[in-house]
Design a protein around this motif. Structure first.
Motif, PDB file in Angstrom:
ATOM      1  N   HIS A  61       0.815  -1.219   0.000  1.00 30.85           N
ATOM      2  CA  HIS A  61       0.000   0.000   0.000  1.00 30.85           C
ATOM      3  C   HIS A  61       0.849   1.268   0.000  1.00 30.85           C
ATOM      4  O   HIS A  61       1.995   1.279   0.450  1.00 30.85           O
ATOM      5  CB  HIS A  61      -0.964   0.010   1.194  1.00 30.85           C
ATOM      6  CG  HIS A  61      -0.277   0.005   2.522  1.00 30.85           C
ATOM      7  ND1 HIS A  61       0.252   1.138   3.104  1.00 30.85           N
ATOM      8  CD2 HIS A  61      -0.039  -1.001   3.391  1.00 30.85           C
ATOM      9  CE1 HIS A  61       0.779   0.838   4.272  1.00 30.85           C
ATOM     10  NE2 HIS A  61       0.624  -0.457   4.477  1.00 30.85           N
ATOM     11  N   SER A  62       0.263   2.335  -0.486  1.00 29.21           N
ATOM     12  CA  SER A  62       0.902   3.652  -0.466  1.00 29.21           C
ATOM     13  C   SER A  62       0.577   4.336   0.855  1.00 29.21           C
ATOM     14  O   SER A  62      -0.104   3.792   1.717  1.00 29.21           O
ATOM     15  CB  SER A  62       0.391   4.490  -1.639  1.00 29.21           C
ATOM     16  OG  SER A  62      -1.035   4.536  -1.624  1.00 29.21           O
ATOM     17  N   GLY A  63       1.092   5.551   1.026  1.00 34.00           N
ATOM     18  CA  GLY A  63       0.828   6.310   2.241  1.00 34.00           C
ATOM     19  C   GLY A  63       1.733   5.896   3.388  1.00 34.00           C
ATOM     20  O   GLY A  63       2.843   5.395   3.184  1.00 34.00           O
ATOM     21  N   THR A  64       1.253   6.125   4.621  1.00 35.16           N
ATOM     22  CA  THR A  64       2.027   5.778   5.807  1.00 35.16           C
ATOM     23  C   THR A  64       2.378   4.296   5.806  1.00 35.16           C
ATOM     24  O   THR A  64       1.534   3.448   5.539  1.00 35.16           O
ATOM     25  CB  THR A  64       1.224   6.120   7.081  1.00 35.16           C
ATOM     26  OG1 THR A  64       0.958   7.529   7.097  1.00 35.16           O
ATOM     27  CG2 THR A  64       1.998   5.739   8.328  1.00 35.16           C
ATOM     28  N   PHE A  65       3.632   3.997   6.088  1.00 33.67           N
ATOM     29  CA  PHE A  65       4.075   2.607   6.084  1.00 33.67           C
ATOM     30  C   PHE A  65       4.397   2.144   7.505  1.00 33.67           C
ATOM     31  O   PHE A  65       4.541   2.940   8.438  1.00 33.67           O
ATOM     32  CB  PHE A  65       5.290   2.417   5.183  1.00 33.67           C
ATOM     33  CG  PHE A  65       6.405   3.408   5.421  1.00 33.67           C
ATOM     34  CD1 PHE A  65       7.281   3.258   6.486  1.00 33.67           C
ATOM     35  CD2 PHE A  65       6.559   4.505   4.582  1.00 33.67           C
ATOM     36  CE1 PHE A  65       8.309   4.176   6.699  1.00 33.67           C
ATOM     37  CE2 PHE A  65       7.579   5.429   4.785  1.00 33.67           C
ATOM     38  CZ  PHE A  65       8.457   5.258   5.854  1.00 33.67           C
ATOM     39  N   HIS A  66       4.504   0.836   7.642  1.00 33.64           N
ATOM     40  CA  HIS A  66       4.778   0.224   8.937  1.00 33.64           C
ATOM     41  C   HIS A  66       5.890  -0.811   8.795  1.00 33.64           C
ATOM     42  O   HIS A  66       6.287  -1.169   7.680  1.00 33.64           O
ATOM     43  CB  HIS A  66       3.512  -0.430   9.500  1.00 33.64           C
ATOM     44  CG  HIS A  66       2.349   0.492   9.579  1.00 33.64           C
ATOM     45  ND1 HIS A  66       1.379   0.551   8.590  1.00 33.64           N
ATOM     46  CD2 HIS A  66       2.008   1.419  10.514  1.00 33.64           C
ATOM     47  CE1 HIS A  66       0.489   1.466   8.916  1.00 33.64           C
ATOM     48  NE2 HIS A  66       0.847   2.005  10.073  1.00 33.64           N
ATOM     49  N   CYS A  67       6.316  -1.312   9.926  1.00 34.33           N
ATOM     50  CA  CYS A  67       7.423  -2.265   9.944  1.00 34.33           C
ATOM     51  C   CYS A  67       7.082  -3.541   9.192  1.00 34.33           C
ATOM     52  O   CYS A  67       7.934  -4.105   8.501  1.00 34.33           O
ATOM     53  CB  CYS A  67       7.781  -2.584  11.399  1.00 34.33           C
ATOM     54  SG  CYS A  67       9.215  -3.648  11.601  1.00 34.33           S
ATOM     55  N   ASP A  68       5.831  -4.012   9.303  1.00 34.53           N
ATOM     56  CA  ASP A  68       5.529  -5.341   8.766  1.00 34.53           C
ATOM     57  C   ASP A  68       5.682  -5.414   7.254  1.00 34.53           C
ATOM     58  O   ASP A  68       6.319  -6.335   6.731  1.00 34.53           O
ATOM     59  CB  ASP A  68       4.149  -5.825   9.225  1.00 34.53           C
ATOM     60  CG  ASP A  68       2.985  -5.055   8.620  1.00 34.53           C
ATOM     61  OD1 ASP A  68       3.043  -3.806   8.615  1.00 34.53           O
ATOM     62  OD2 ASP A  68       2.009  -5.699   8.181  1.00 34.53           O
ATOM     63  N   GLU A  69       5.121  -4.449   6.512  1.00 36.41           N
ATOM     64  CA  GLU A  69       5.241  -4.566   5.052  1.00 36.41           C
ATOM     65  C   GLU A  69       6.649  -4.220   4.567  1.00 36.41           C
ATOM     66  O   GLU A  69       7.106  -4.739   3.540  1.00 36.41           O
ATOM     67  CB  GLU A  69       4.193  -3.707   4.322  1.00 36.41           C
ATOM     68  CG  GLU A  69       4.436  -2.208   4.298  1.00 36.41           C
ATOM     69  CD  GLU A  69       3.712  -1.496   5.439  1.00 36.41           C
ATOM     70  OE1 GLU A  69       3.485  -0.278   5.318  1.00 36.41           O
ATOM     71  OE2 GLU A  69       3.394  -2.167   6.440  1.00 36.41           O
ATOM     72  N   ALA A  70       7.361  -3.358   5.308  1.00 35.07           N
ATOM     73  CA  ALA A  70       8.752  -3.069   4.933  1.00 35.07           C
ATOM     74  C   ALA A  70       9.604  -4.333   5.060  1.00 35.07           C
ATOM     75  O   ALA A  70      10.392  -4.666   4.170  1.00 35.07           O
ATOM     76  CB  ALA A  70       9.313  -1.954   5.812  1.00 35.07           C
ATOM     77  N   LEU A  71       9.414  -5.057   6.156  1.00 32.24           N
ATOM     78  CA  LEU A  71      10.168  -6.292   6.360  1.00 32.24           C
ATOM     79  C   LEU A  71       9.714  -7.379   5.388  1.00 32.24           C
ATOM     80  O   LEU A  71      10.535  -8.143   4.868  1.00 32.24           O
ATOM     81  CB  LEU A  71      10.013  -6.765   7.807  1.00 32.24           C
ATOM     82  CG  LEU A  71      10.762  -8.044   8.197  1.00 32.24           C
ATOM     83  CD1 LEU A  71      12.241  -7.956   7.852  1.00 32.24           C
ATOM     84  CD2 LEU A  71      10.573  -8.324   9.689  1.00 32.24           C
ATOM     85  N   ALA A  72       8.409  -7.443   5.124  1.00 26.27           N
ATOM     86  CA  ALA A  72       7.911  -8.433   4.165  1.00 26.27           C
ATOM     87  C   ALA A  72       8.542  -8.229   2.794  1.00 26.27           C
ATOM     88  O   ALA A  72       8.980  -9.194   2.145  1.00 26.27           O
ATOM     89  CB  ALA A  72       6.383  -8.344   4.074  1.00 26.27           C
ATOM     90  N   CYS A  73       8.600  -6.991   2.346  1.00 29.14           N
ATOM     91  CA  CYS A  73       9.197  -6.693   1.037  1.00 29.14           C
ATOM     92  C   CYS A  73      10.680  -7.030   1.028  1.00 29.14           C
ATOM     93  O   CYS A  73      11.207  -7.567   0.040  1.00 29.14           O
ATOM     94  CB  CYS A  73       8.969  -5.229   0.667  1.00 29.14           C
ATOM     95  SG  CYS A  73       7.259  -4.818   0.269  1.00 29.14           S
ATOM     96  N   PHE A  74      11.364  -6.701   2.128  1.00 31.29           N
ATOM     97  CA  PHE A  74      12.798  -7.040   2.203  1.00 31.29           C
ATOM     98  C   PHE A  74      12.996  -8.545   2.096  1.00 31.29           C
ATOM     99  O   PHE A  74      13.873  -9.018   1.350  1.00 31.29           O
ATOM    100  CB  PHE A  74      13.417  -6.535   3.501  1.00 31.29           C
ATOM    101  CG  PHE A  74      14.827  -7.010   3.697  1.00 31.29           C
ATOM    102  CD1 PHE A  74      15.879  -6.345   3.098  1.00 31.29           C
ATOM    103  CD2 PHE A  74      15.097  -8.171   4.421  1.00 31.29           C
ATOM    104  CE1 PHE A  74      17.189  -6.813   3.229  1.00 31.29           C
ATOM    105  CE2 PHE A  74      16.395  -8.643   4.556  1.00 31.29           C
ATOM    106  CZ  PHE A  74      17.445  -7.958   3.964  1.00 31.29           C
TER     107      PHE A  74
END
Length: 295
Positions: A8-21
């Protein structure tokens, strides 16, 4: 053509940042482009989508956790609902571990151990925070505030309320780098340090009656991270023989060659020991300790 990882766009969180990594550690997605959008038409073009879309479907490679009725856990041993990080880790985590810890030459048993250990020590906390799951009953007042955790630091990479957004994709890239560096360090630590330490602890536990007839003192020939292992190995032994006495002290040489003694905590992470050393011994060392202890 590079594959597309949607979130998703907008404010991001730890979970999707780590998932993408984590996804980018896999050969299939190593050069994938991150697409940040809430437009269903845009997300439909993505090869895999995390944390948006209202769908959890492993076959379709859709990994959202916000939809009504979602209640997926890592395994039957855990109660915490998964976030997008937990979903990606559940399905792809073993391959991610192998990719990050190549030099460890891990067999399937080692990967299984690491998969569980890294979930409970790293990923579950991300899942719990993102899903608003408290670590303790709400009627207990915390003794202090803690705002230095990974999720909090990722959150601070978003713009302040009174700042211009700027390049949110660049900010998200920073979040991926932050979560990725910490996750990589944890994987390497557990694969290359924690896991080899188990063999040392197993040897010490097996030979404990050679050290003291009570079987409650364990000696290690070298220091290693022993606290998690001693509890796990002890629990495995107690399942076979519930009459076994629990370990109360461990002995090991430190890096200077001096010997140390530590009391075993009641449980991993606890500051309370099963059988604390006498108060009068604490803070005393060398000849003074020998004289006071009579050893």
């Amino acid at each position: 053509m590079p594959k597309l990882i949607g979130t998703h766009s907008g404010t991001f969180h730890c979970d999707e940042a780590l998932a993408c990594f984590m996804l980018r550690q896999l050969t299939e997605y190593s050069d994938a482009k991150i697409v940040r959008s809430r437009d269903p038409a845009v997300l439909e073009t993505c090869d895999i989508v995390v944390d948006v879309g209202g769908v959890y479907d492993h076959e379709a490679k859709r990994y959202d956790h916000h939809q009504r009725g979602f209640d997926e856990q890592f395994s039957a041993e855990f109660k915490t609902k998964l976030s997008s990080a937990g979903l990606i880790y559940k399905h792809y985590g073993q391959d991610v571990i192998r990719a990050i810890a190549k030099e460890a030459d891990l067999d399937s048993s080692a990967v299984d151990q690491l998969h569980k250990k890294l979930y409970e020590s790293v990923i579950e906390g991300v899942d719990g925070i993102d899903n608003g799951v408290s670590q303790y009953p709400s009627d207990i007042e915390p003794a202090y505030k803690e705002s230095t955790g990974l999720s909090a630091r990722v959150g601070r990479l978003n713009p302040w309320w009174n700042q211009p957004e700027g390049d949110m994709d660049e900010r998200f890239a920073q979040a991926m780098a932050l979560t990725g560096s910490e996750f990589t360090e944890r994987v390497r630590y557990y694969a290359l340090s924690w896991l080899p330490g188990r063999k040392i602890v197993e040897q010490g536990y097996t030979g404990r009656f050679d050290i003291d007839q009570s079987g409650q003192i364990v000696l290690f020939d070298t220091f290693c991270p022993w606290k998690d292992h001693i509890t796990t190995i002890e629990d495995e032994a107690l399942e076979k023989n519930p009459e076994l006495a629990k370990i109360v002290y461990v002995l090991y040489p430190d890096t200077s060659g001096a010997w140390r003694v530590q009391a075993v905590p009641e449980k991993p992470g606890s500051f309370v020991s099963r059988h604390p050393l006498p108060e009068s011994w604490r803070g005393i060392r060398d000849e003074a300790l020998s004289e006071r202890s009579g050893v």
